[in-house]
Design an enzyme around this catalytic site. Sequence first.
Site, PDB file in Angstrom:
ATOM      1  N   SER A   1       0.835  -1.200   0.000  1.00  0.00           N
ATOM      2  CA  SER A   1       0.000   0.000   0.000  1.00  0.00           C
ATOM      3  C   SER A   1       0.875   1.258   0.000  1.00  0.00           C
ATOM      4  CB  SER A   1      -0.938   0.000   1.200  1.00  0.00           C
ATOM      5  OG  SER A   1      -0.200  -0.187   2.389  1.00  0.00           O
ATOM      6  N   SER A   2       2.045   1.176   0.625  1.00  0.00           N
ATOM      7  CA  SER A   2       2.874   2.387   0.676  1.00  0.00           C
ATOM      8  C   SER A   2       3.445   2.712  -0.706  1.00  0.00           C
ATOM      9  CB  SER A   2       3.980   2.256   1.719  1.00  0.00           C
ATOM     10  OG  SER A   2       4.798   1.156   1.446  1.00  0.00           O
TER      11      SER A   2
ATOM     12  N   ASP B   1       8.538  -3.144  -5.206  1.00  0.00           N
ATOM     13  CA  ASP B   1       7.175  -2.710  -4.949  1.00  0.00           C
ATOM     14  C   ASP B   1       6.754  -1.598  -5.911  1.00  0.00           C
ATOM     15  OD1 ASP B   1       7.710  -4.440  -2.934  1.00  0.00           O
ATOM     16  OD2 ASP B   1       7.727  -2.958  -1.334  1.00  0.00           O
TER      17      ASP B   1
HETATM   18  C1  GLA Z   1       9.528  -5.993   0.571  1.00  0.00           C
HETATM   19  C2  GLA Z   1      10.453  -4.970  -0.076  1.00  0.00           C
HETATM   20  C3  GLA Z   1      10.825  -5.392  -1.497  1.00  0.00           C
HETATM   21  C4  GLA Z   1      11.333  -6.837  -1.556  1.00  0.00           C
HETATM   22  C5  GLA Z   1      10.405  -7.766  -0.779  1.00  0.00           C
HETATM   23  C6  GLA Z   1      10.978  -9.151  -0.629  1.00  0.00           C
HETATM   24  O1  GLA Z   1       8.304  -6.012  -0.080  1.00  0.00           O
HETATM   25  O2  GLA Z   1       9.847  -3.711  -0.081  1.00  0.00           O
HETATM   26  O3  GLA Z   1      11.769  -4.505  -2.032  1.00  0.00           O
HETATM   27  O4  GLA Z   1      12.647  -6.905  -1.088  1.00  0.00           O
HETATM   28  O5  GLA Z   1      10.119  -7.279   0.530  1.00  0.00           O
HETATM   29  O6  GLA Z   1      11.132  -9.754  -1.878  1.00  0.00           O
END
Ligand code: GLA
Length: 382
Positions: free
Chosen positions: A124-125, A169
Site C-alpha cells: 500500500s505504501s 514494490d
Molecule cells: C519488501 C520490499 C521489497 C522486496 C520484498 C521481498 O516487499 O519492499 O523490495 O525486497 O520485501 O522480496
Amino acid sequence: MNATELFRKIFKLEPAYLASAPGRLEILGNHTDYNEGLVLSAAVSQKTDFAMSPVKGRICRIVSNMDESIIEIDLDRVEEGIKKGCWSTYIKGVICEIRKRGADISAFDAAVTSTVPLSAGMSSSAALEVSALFAFQKAFGLKFTKTELAKIGQGAENNFVGVQSGLLDQFSSIYGKKNSLILCDFRTNEVVKTVPVPEGYVIAVVNSMVRHTLVDSDYNVRRKSCENAVARLKETYPEIKALRDVTTQMLEKAKDTLDFIDYKRALHIVGEDERVLSAVKSLDKSDIKSFGKILFESHESSRRNFENSCPELDYLIELSMSLPGCVGARLSGGGFGGISIHFVEKTKVAEYSNRISTAYKLRTGIETVPILCELGDGAKCR
Ligand code: GLA
C-alpha cells in the site's frame, strides 16, 4: 467515496488530475530484488487514487479517506516533522527525493483513497508513493522515466521510512500488466517478459494477520547478511558483483569461507533466482503442477534458510497442501508475518477459502478472510 468525490467534498472543486497506482504481489523471487536478481510479480486491481490540483502558495493540503482530516505540508519545511508511521511521510519523502534529483513541485490540494489493504504485504505504501508521483509528473511537467519514478519511491522508503527495501514494490506498481505476471530483472531494471496467469486458476491472498515487531530491522539485517556473503564470495570469485552472479554450485564450493548464517541467507537468494527461471519455463509449458511445486519449495527455503517465515505462515502453507484445489503456495513479500499467496483452481476457490479460514481460526484463534486477486495494469494519470 472515490478520490474525485472526496476532493470535491473537501475542496469544493473538480480535481485537475487523477492518478492511480496498484498494489503488488510478489509471486516468486523473495528478497532477490536488492541482490540484482529476478522476481515474478504482478500488479493487483486494488489501487490507490490520488486526485489533485495545483494551487498558489507554498502549502499543500492532502486529505485521505481514512479519517478525512487534512494534512498540510509546507513546501519550505518538508523535512520538518517527518514522523515514521504517518502516511504523509511517504509523500514528504517523495518530495525530498524529487528535489535530490534537481527537480521540484509546486503547491497542491489532493484527496487520496485506497483499496489496497494496509500492512498486508500488498505494498500500500508503494501504491501511495507511485500515485502521488504520477500526479506530480503530469501536473508539474517532471521528466522522469518510469524506472526513475520507481527509484524515487524507493528512496522515500530507504531514506525517510527507514527500510532498506529494493525496487520491487514501486516497479511492479508501475509496470504491472493486466491478467499477467511480469518477470522483472533487477540488474537491468526492466521487465523481461510478461507471463499470462494460468487459465482456470485464481490467486488467493491469505493474510496471516501477524506482524512481528522489528520487521523493518529484521529486513535490514537480512540485507546485510546478503552483502556479507557477497564480500566473502568475492575472495573466491572476484568477478561477481551480487548474489545474482552466484549459482548454487558456486555457493556450495565456497561454503566453508562463509559465516554459516550468511551462507543460509545466500542459499535462499541464489535458489530463488534459479526457481524464478524454472517457474517461468513451467508456465510457458502450461505445466502448472511444476510451477506450484516451485512455490512450495520457495516457502520451504524461506522457512529453513532465510528464516523470514513464522509459525502462522507455515501453518497456512501446511493447510494449503492438505486442502483440495491448491497447486502451490508460499509466503510473499518481506516475510516475518504478513501474507501468503495460494494458486487455487477457480472452481474450488470458494470452498478453499472457507476451509482455510476455518482451520486457521481453529488453530490460531485468528480471523482471516482470503482476498481473491485480479491482476491489473500499472499506474497511470489522467
Ligand atoms: C519488501 C520490499 C521489497 C522486496 C520484498 C521481498 O516487499 O519492499 O523490495 O525486497 O520485501 O522480496
